[in-house]
Design an enzyme around this catalytic site. Structure first.
Site, PDB file in Angstrom:
ATOM      1  N   VAL A   5      -1.310  11.645 -15.747  1.00 52.00           N
ATOM      2  CA  VAL A   5      -0.222  11.076 -16.107  1.00 52.00           C
ATOM      3  C   VAL A   5      -1.148   9.044 -16.271  1.00 52.00           C
ATOM      4  O   VAL A   5      -2.095   9.331 -16.348  1.00 52.00           O
ATOM      5  CB  VAL A   5      -0.084  10.472 -14.052  1.00 52.00           C
ATOM      6  CG1 VAL A   5       0.773   9.837 -13.800  1.00 52.00           C
ATOM      7  CG2 VAL A   5       0.796  12.479 -13.925  1.00 52.00           C
ATOM      8  N   GLY A   7      -1.496   5.484 -15.744  1.00 52.97           N
ATOM      9  CA  GLY A   7      -1.108   4.802 -15.125  1.00 52.97           C
ATOM     10  C   GLY A   7      -1.284   2.884 -15.586  1.00 52.97           C
ATOM     11  O   GLY A   7      -1.918   2.586 -16.086  1.00 52.97           O
ATOM     12  N   TYR A   8      -0.798   2.020 -15.606  1.00 50.33           N
ATOM     13  CA  TYR A   8      -0.438   1.174 -15.798  1.00 50.33           C
ATOM     14  C   TYR A   8       0.135   0.519 -14.640  1.00 50.33           C
ATOM     15  O   TYR A   8      -0.243  -1.172 -14.833  1.00 50.33           O
ATOM     16  CB  TYR A   8       0.500   0.333 -17.202  1.00 50.33           C
ATOM     17  CG  TYR A   8       2.224   1.002 -16.908  1.00 50.33           C
ATOM     18  CD1 TYR A   8       2.574   0.587 -16.229  1.00 50.33           C
ATOM     19  CD2 TYR A   8       2.502   2.143 -16.412  1.00 50.33           C
ATOM     20  CE1 TYR A   8       4.151   0.548 -15.886  1.00 50.33           C
ATOM     21  CE2 TYR A   8       3.814   2.732 -16.440  1.00 50.33           C
ATOM     22  CZ  TYR A   8       4.799   1.189 -15.784  1.00 50.33           C
ATOM     23  OH  TYR A   8       6.106   1.951 -15.526  1.00 50.33           O
ATOM     24  N   GLY A   9       0.140   0.035 -13.854  1.00 50.02           N
ATOM     25  CA  GLY A   9       0.270  -0.632 -12.680  1.00 50.02           C
ATOM     26  C   GLY A   9      -0.171   0.106 -11.207  1.00 50.02           C
ATOM     27  O   GLY A   9      -0.724   0.134 -10.965  1.00 50.02           O
ATOM     28  N   SER A  10       0.562   0.009  -9.905  1.00 47.62           N
ATOM     29  CA  SER A  10       0.538   0.446  -8.622  1.00 47.62           C
ATOM     30  C   SER A  10      -0.112   1.367  -9.149  1.00 47.62           C
ATOM     31  O   SER A  10      -0.776   2.330  -8.058  1.00 47.62           O
ATOM     32  CB  SER A  10       1.226   0.751  -7.989  1.00 47.62           C
ATOM     33  OG  SER A  10       2.407   1.807  -8.368  1.00 47.62           O
ATOM     34  N   GLU A  85       9.256   7.121  -8.515  1.00 47.68           N
ATOM     35  CA  GLU A  85       8.996   6.134  -9.530  1.00 47.68           C
ATOM     36  C   GLU A  85      10.296   6.678  -9.477  1.00 47.68           C
ATOM     37  O   GLU A  85      11.177   5.480 -10.412  1.00 47.68           O
ATOM     38  CB  GLU A  85       8.040   6.784 -10.501  1.00 47.68           C
ATOM     39  CG  GLU A  85       6.869   7.067 -10.370  1.00 47.68           C
ATOM     40  CD  GLU A  85       6.451   5.702 -10.045  1.00 47.68           C
ATOM     41  OE1 GLU A  85       7.225   4.468 -10.594  1.00 47.68           O
ATOM     42  OE2 GLU A  85       5.163   5.581  -9.254  1.00 47.68           O
TER      43      GLU A  85
END
Length: 176
Positions: A5, A7-10, A85
């Site tokens: 996965v 991830g770039y934010g939360s 999401e």
């Protein structure tokens, strides 16, 4: 085969699923920005907040974390991520190639913005973003917390983001 996965934010600081490992990764062709109006998690329909999303931009690249899902937890992780999401269909789920810092390329479940969705708000001036983030609150808490946690986690892993750092400073001024 490992399920990844991006991830770039939360997801950097609150993945919400069992992570077996993580590695810094680069996603080509996308830019991270506060381009999604948040009416659930970090704002409301009356007072929308802003959350980060990936906007398709030719020549851009986004650095974040590739999160390896713990073996045996793939189905429950996908169910969880879709509930989290895809709450308003502003995000699109994609399997995209990301380049790990080790040089390996893997396919990762990645949530990108639908630029045709009503919650898309790309190109907003940073000052306006700061004004929105300073006051919005949603089901998962204040918009400020989302900004601070994301910016701080990016810095901790050596991926400081100048725009997010500026926003963090400006939002702290507004809320002081």
């Amino acid at each position: 085969m490992t399920m990844w996965v991006f991830g770039y934010g939360s997801l950097l600081w609150n993945p919400g699923f069992p992570v077996a490992g993580s590695e810094i990764a680069t996603l080509p062709g996308y830019a991270r920005s506060f381009c999604m109006s948040s009416i659930h998690h970090r704002g409301s329909e009356e007072v929308p907040g802003l959350v980060l999303a990936l906007d398709e931009v030719q020549g851009a690249q986004c650095q974040g974390l590739a999160l390896a899902v713990a073996s045996g937890a793939e189905d429950q992780t996908l169910d969880y991520l879709r509930e989290r999401e895809l709450i308003s269909s502003a995000y699109l789920e994609r399997n995209l190639a990301v380049q790990l810092a080790s040089g390996q390329e893997v396919m990762a479940v990645t949530y990108v913005i639908d630029p045709h969705h009503e919650q898309y708000c790309g190109g907003m001036a940073l000052e306006k973003q700061a004004q929105i983030i300073a006051t919005a609150v949603g089901g998962r808490g204040p918009n400020t917390e989302y900004l601070y946690n994301t910016a701080e986690h990016l810095s901790e892993i050596g991926l400081g983001d100048a725009e997010l750092e500026w926003l963090m400073g400006r939002v702290r001024q507004i809320t002081a």
